[in-house]
Design an enzyme around this catalytic site. Structure first.
Site, short mmCIF file in Angstrom:
data_model
loop_
_atom_site.label_atom_id
_atom_site.label_comp_id
_atom_site.label_asym_id
_atom_site.label_seq_id
_atom_site.Cartn_x
_atom_site.Cartn_y
_atom_site.Cartn_z
N GLN A 58 69.25 45.40 45.25
CA GLN A 58 70.33 45.53 45.72
C GLN A 58 71.61 45.73 45.40
OE1 GLN A 58 70.58 46.77 49.80
NE2 GLN A 58 68.75 48.38 50.43
N GLU B 76 72.91 48.52 51.33
CA GLU B 76 72.46 49.05 52.40
C GLU B 76 72.82 47.80 53.21
OE1 GLU B 76 68.13 49.88 52.46
OE2 GLU B 76 68.12 51.05 54.45
N ASN C 177 66.98 60.24 52.15
CA ASN C 177 66.29 59.13 51.80
C ASN C 177 65.11 59.02 52.12
OD1 ASN C 177 66.82 56.34 49.81
ND2 ASN C 177 65.57 56.04 52.11
N GLU C 178 64.41 58.67 51.10
CA GLU C 178 63.07 58.90 50.96
C GLU C 178 62.29 60.21 51.90
OE1 GLU C 178 61.51 54.89 50.55
OE2 GLU C 178 62.21 54.88 48.49
N GLU D 98 67.37 54.19 43.41
CA GLU D 98 66.56 52.54 43.70
C GLU D 98 65.82 52.46 42.97
OE1 GLU D 98 65.13 52.24 47.44
OE2 GLU D 98 66.83 53.33 48.47
N TYR E 44 60.60 50.79 42.76
CA TYR E 44 60.83 49.18 41.98
C TYR E 44 58.85 48.65 41.29
CZ TYR E 44 64.05 49.59 46.41
OH TYR E 44 65.00 50.12 46.88
O1 AHR Z 1 65.63 48.91 49.41
C1 AHR Z 1 65.00 48.85 50.15
C2 AHR Z 1 64.30 50.17 50.71
O2 AHR Z 1 63.46 50.52 49.92
C3 AHR Z 1 65.18 51.16 50.80
O3 AHR Z 1 66.42 50.96 51.97
C4 AHR Z 1 64.37 52.18 50.66
O4 AHR Z 1 65.40 53.49 50.62
C5 AHR Z 1 63.31 51.43 49.23
O5 AHR Z 1 61.85 52.00 50.12
#
Ligand code: AHR
Length: 557
Positions: A411, A79, A226-227, A362, A307
């Site tokens: 990432q 990103e 995205n999201e 992600e 995450y």
């Molecule tokens: O990876 C960091 C961020 O986490 C991304 O931009 C977003 O999609 C997620 O919330």
């Protein structure tokens, strides 16, 4: 199916240790039994975790096979965030750092070695504020904009479409482009795709040729937003669904080589971001609509973000922690199993033939930012704990390979759970990088069922499986095992029996480290690097000793 591993964590308690203990008792010679029972009872009454039964019997049946482990589950995410792109990939053609057309050579060489199957770009939250026209044309004429999501810094737009495609080409990967649904328009996204992919002499094709690339680019994967339930526009499920239908129809790939068959562009819709009820509703809404969709819209994947963070804002440290945080983070990361199972279950209701892939685009560890860095740059260290964490997640995806056909760790460089860290001309490879390198043979391999009693590793009130493992056969038929020892204190002996082949030896690499928070740094880059490991068959079994807190990958001959 590796049912010992796939079970709910809640059921992982001391019963597993005790059943191993009972099995061991059954096999012990009788004359030692009475003495040993007394000694063992004393040991059991003590509160320390069992350490005497550190052998794990593991069986693989090489004649059986499961789903293909799609190489795309080893995908990356890059990103426009912090030093992920600028400095991490792009240094510019005039830099003193060795580069090819502005892209640093050391990073390209390192990424080629892990065979990155796809790179998701330009975001993340950034994607829903990205306007592609800012990133084409002569570098000195490009718009200078802002990156409000990530530190509010200047976005020079010197890394745009052509630079991304060049990067993809240099590392031998494929493009996963996310279009702007939040602050863009269907027309803007449709024109971007025409710009990238048409071979016909349209105005946009001519503009692309003028900018240096007459031939169409390939875009095999398209992310539609995205999201969108959060940073992508805070949309309701129904609102997003209406956007999905429009973008899916109008954002076309015109590349003549991508019009049919497996080359066709796959469209990935926004999916859930956790286990909250709103994400269940979101998934139900999208999948239900897809089940009876009109010819004029379609999708091939549903994304999921998860995450290993605990809660936001992240508080766990990425270095300078002890066993308490080591075990807690691994406990948290294993929740991926429940999430994948849950959303696969919802998808199964509407898509029993598993046409739609669950795309975990992600995932990874998200810790408190390294002190002294810009908190918006998401800088964190990467330790042996992250290597173990990566292997556990890759194993979960592999066990669900029939549904999870793509995943992207967050990432790639300098951001979150990165493969690579750079500082000006310096570069260091992280423990996570080495896991991805060791797992290369699993790309496009065929899952082979493996059974074992995972045992338990306990710390305080946290109980985890001690061992995790997957097996797979590569295209040449070679059998590979990936073995993880979560226990940071005890080695584990794996006694592997392989049915369906006459296994004579195993050879490969193991990754471990002196401490739970050992990292590689620019000054000490070889603290956590893979070491050779091998085993010869004894009485039909391959005996491998897995070091504490380690990831091991071996091929079996
Ligand atoms: O990876 C960091 C961020 O986490 C991304 O931009 C977003 O999609 C997620 O919330």
């Amino acid at each position: 199916m590796a049912f010992f591993v796939a079970r709910d964590l809640k059921s992982l308690n001391t019963s597993s240790s005790s059943s191993r203990f009972q099995a061991w008792l059954r096999n012990a010679p009788l004359y030692t039994l009475s003495v040993l029972i007394g000694v063992t009872l004393i040991l059991v009454l003590a509160t320390t975790p069992a350490t005497g039964a550190d052998k794990v019997a593991l069986s693989v049946d090489a004649s059986k096979s499961g789903a293909k482990i799609n190489r795309n589950i080893f995908g990356q995410f890059a990103e426009h965030l912090g030093h992920g792109i600028y400095e991490g990939i792009w240094v510019g053609p005039d830099s003193s750092i060795p580069n090819t057309r502005g892209i640093r050579n050391d990073v390209v060489a390192a990424l080629k070695a892990i065979k990155v199957p796809n790179v998701r770009w330009p975001g993340g939250c950034f994607a829903d504020e990205y306007h592609w026209r800012n990133g084409i044309g002569p570098a000195d004429k490009r718009a200078i904009t802002l990156n409000p999501n990530w530190g509010g810094v200047i976005e020079p737009n010197t890394f745009g479409t052509h630079e991304f495609m060049d990067f993809i080409d240099q590392i031998g990967s494929q493009a996963y482009v996310s279009v702007n649904v939040g602050s863009g328009t269907p027309r803007e996204a449709a024109e971007w795709l025409e710009y990238m992919t048409t071979a016909q002499p349209t105005t946009l094709q001519k503009e692309r040729a003028t900018n240096g690339h007459a031939d169409p680019y390939k875009v095999p994967y398209l992310g539609i937003g995205n999201e969108s339930w959060d940073c992508g526009g805070n949309m309701s499920p129904d609102y997003y669904l209406s956007q999905l239908k429009i973008y899916s129809h109008f954002v076309r790939n015109f590349n003549p080589a991508q019009q049919e068959g497996p080359q066709q562009m796959l469209k990935i819709a926004v999916g859930p971001g956790g286990e909250e009820p709103r994400f269940v509703e979101w998934t139900e809404t999208i999948m239900k609509a897809w089940q009876h969709h009109q010819w004029s819209w379609d999708m091939n994947g549903l994304s999921m973000h998860s995450y290993t963070v605990g809660s936001f804002p992240p508080t766990y440290k990425s270095v300078g922690f002890g066993e308490a945080d080591y075990s807690k983070i691994l406990q948290l990361t294993l929740q991926m199993e429940g999430l994948v199972t849950r959303y696969s279950g919802i998808m199964d209701k509407y898509d029993p033939d598993k046409k739609i892939a669950l795309v975990v685009d992600e995932w990874g560890a998200w810790y408190a930012p390294t002190p002294g860095t810009n908190p918006g740059f998401l800088v964190q260290q990467n330790s042996i704990r992250d290597a173990v964490l990566a292997s556990l997640n890759l194993n979960i995806f592999s066990r669900h390979a029939d549904r999870v056909r793509m995943a992207n760790i967050a990432q790639m460089i300098n951001v979150l759970q990165a493969m690579i860290m750079t500082d000006k001309d310096k570069m260091v490879l992280t423990p996570t990088y080495y896991v991805f390198k060791m797992y290369v043979p699993f790309q496009d391999s065929t899952f082979v069922p493996v059974t074992f009693d995972a045992g338990t590793y306990k710390y305080g009130d946290i109980t985890l499986p001690r061992v995790d493992a997957i097996a797979a056969k590569d295209a040449s038929g070679k059998l590979w095992l990936a073995l993880t020892n979560l226990d940071p204190n005890q080695a584990v002996e794996i006694d592997a029996s392989v049915a369906g082949m006459n296994a004579k030896s195993a050879v490969g690499q193991t990754l471990t480290a002196p401490k739970v928070d050992s990292v590689n740094t620019f000054d000490a880059p070889n603290t956590v690097v893979p070491q050779p490991i091998s085993a010869k068959a004894e009485a039909g079994k391959l005996i491998l000793s897995l070091p504490p807190k380690s990831v091991t990958v071996v091929s079996v001959d």
